[in-house]
Design an enzyme around this catalytic site. Structure first.
Site, PDB file in Angstrom:
ATOM      1  N   LYS A  97      -1.979  35.742 -38.553  1.00  0.00           N
ATOM      2  CA  LYS A  97      -1.682  36.032 -39.961  1.00  0.00           C
ATOM      3  C   LYS A  97      -2.574  35.142 -40.802  1.00  0.00           C
ATOM      4  CE  LYS A  97       1.463  38.605 -42.072  1.00  0.00           C
ATOM      5  NZ  LYS A  97       2.120  39.725 -41.381  1.00  0.00           N
TER       6      LYS A  97
HETATM    7  N1  GLU Z   1       1.132  42.844 -42.468  1.00  0.00           N
HETATM    8  C1  GLU Z   1       1.721  43.842 -41.628  1.00  0.00           C
HETATM    9  C2  GLU Z   1       2.794  43.238 -40.745  1.00  0.00           C
HETATM   10  O1  GLU Z   1       3.372  42.233 -41.069  1.00  0.00           O
HETATM   11  C3  GLU Z   1       0.673  44.649 -40.863  1.00  0.00           C
HETATM   12  C4  GLU Z   1      -0.147  43.900 -39.888  1.00  0.00           C
HETATM   13  C5  GLU Z   1      -1.288  44.719 -39.282  1.00  0.00           C
HETATM   14  O2  GLU Z   1      -1.354  45.914 -39.499  1.00  0.00           O
HETATM   15  O3  GLU Z   1      -2.093  44.096 -38.588  1.00  0.00           O
HETATM   16  O4  GLU Z   1       3.163  43.792 -39.757  1.00  0.00           O
END
Ligand code: GLU
Length: 420
Positions: free
Chosen positions: A110
């Site tokens: 993240k």
């Molecule tokens: N931000 C989204 C999540 O928390 C998507 C992450 C992604 O598609 O890599 O799952």
């Protein structure tokens, strides 16, 4: 005297409490446990950028790559004033289990920038994004770490990220990020995927609990991309959406909110502020409205020790990451509330991100109906696996989801061996 509020408690600490519960059930060896409770890599860097008025400002950027056992790291980028290293680490940790529980060949990551995107112009957002991407050139890439949108980031921001990375590589690399606009390598269905996944799981669990969609009253907290799409799909499936909310507060209408009207209103006014299709209530009160299905679709820590006793939903489908604290989770469990946990509840987004990455690598793009069909198949197959484990071990879905995810990650780690 200082008082500690729920918000002050480490998000990563809370996240680990869920992990530890499942790890104990699995009798995980201490070494493996230690490995899984340490992020592989945490990167913090300065993002100097120029405001439109010519002044120079500096923000802080983060990327946490939590685990690579099952493949390249994967996870979104958050632009929000509350972004901290602790929060990004927790979110990267959750991505690890989210990708594993729906069986994607990815690890977890993240990223984030501590900023308020609502107060930045498109030009300022572009400069921040380009600098953010440039700082990460060595450590991201289709086979290393693949970012995506999260709270406060958009397909346009992914387009700038992809362009900056491609400029540095001197070649076009669409697979470096997902959630891009379809014109430049995005996938059909990606924008709606998280909300679609939330509603698919809600309908699946409602069937299991014997709640007919026509009788279901649904409350959705948060009206961003995920919440508004989920609300739309609940209404399309015959449910009555009786409450919605955003930062301007909650809106309750027991006869049913006109979701399409509310969505058009929010788009036009950039918020639900002033929306008249429901009685205006506080964000706290919205969560306590009696309903069949409650969908927290905003940020962490909204269901806490302070309100868990007063939550009157039969089923909670977590669309946000980390909306329920471990203490609240225990209270809700005791009350018999069924919870579809975040790591599978909101996995629809990353599933279609995976499809986008596959399509970018093939250079061949699928119809939206094909994307949606494959999403439903992957999500529901893995949810049924979680249900089997929950029934077999007599544990809630959350613990079962962690058990499935941890077993998969540990199996991959053991096969590869630890380079120690
Ligand atoms: N931000 C989204 C999540 O928390 C998507 C992450 C992604 O598609 O890599 O799952």
């Amino acid at each position: 005297m200082t008082t500690t509020t729920v918000r002050d408690v480490s998000v990563f600490g809370d996240a680990m409490a869920y992990f530890e519960e499942a790890a104990s059930l699995l009798n995980l060896e201490l070494g493996i446990r230690a490995l899984l409770t340490h992020p592989s890599r945490q990167i913090i860097f300065a993002i100097p950028f120029q405001r439109d008025n010519g002044s120079l400002e500096v923000y802080t950027g983060y990327r946490v790559q939590y685990n690579f056992a099952r493949g390249p790291a994967k996870g979104g980028i958050r632009y929000h004033p509350g972004v901290t290293l602790d929060e990004v680490t927790a979110l990267a940790f959750w991505m690890t289990w989210k990708c594993a529980v729906v069986d994607l060949p990815f690890g977890g990551a993240k990223g984030g920038v501590t900023c308020d995107p609502g107060n930045l112009s498109p030009g300022e957002l572009e400069r921040i994004t380009r600098r953010y991407a440039a700082e990460l050139v060595e450590v991201v890439g289709p086979d290393k770490d693949v970012p995506a949108p999260d709270v406060g980031t958009t397909p346009q921001i992914m387009a700038w990220f992809m362009d900056t990375y491609s400029m540095h590589m001197r070649t076009s690399v669409p697979g470096v990020v997902t959630g891009k606009p379809v014109e430049i390598g995005g996938s059909a269905g990606r924008v709606e995927a998280t909300g679609r996944g939330v509603s698919l799981l809600a309908f699946e669990e409602m069937r299991h609990l014997g709640i007919a969609p026509g009788d279901a009253r649904v409350v959705v907290q948060g009206f961003g991309n995920v919440g508004s799409v989920a609300a739309k799909m609940f209404a399309a499936g015959g449910c009555k959406v009786i409450g919605i909310s955003d930062i301007s507060g909650g809106y309750v209408n027991r006869n049913g909110i006109d979701v399409a009207g509310a969505t058009a209103y929010a788009q036009e006014h950039h918020s639900l502020k002033g929306y008249r299709g429901g009685e205006h209530v506080s964000n706290e009160d919205l969560l306590e409205v009696e309903c069949d299905v409650l969908v927290p679709a905003a940020l962490e820590k909204v269901l806490t020790v302070e309100n868990a006793e007063r939550i009157r939903a039969k089923l909670i489908v977590e669309a946000a990451n980390g909306p329920t604290t471990p203490e609240a989770d225990h209270i809700l469990q005791r009350k018999g509330t069924v919870i579809v946990p975040d790591i599978i509840g909101n996995a629809g987004g990353v599933i279609v991100s995976y499809f986008e990455w596959v399509q970018d690598r093939q250079g061949y793009f699928w119809r939206e109906s094909e994307v949606n069909e494959r999403l439903e198949d992957l999500l529901l197959t893995n949810f049924r696996r979680v249900r089997e484990v929950a029934l077999a071990r007599k544990v809630p879905y959350r613990t079962a989801a962690y058990v499935v995810a941890i077993e998969r990650v540990v199996r991959s780690m053991k096969m590869r061996g630890v380079y120690a």
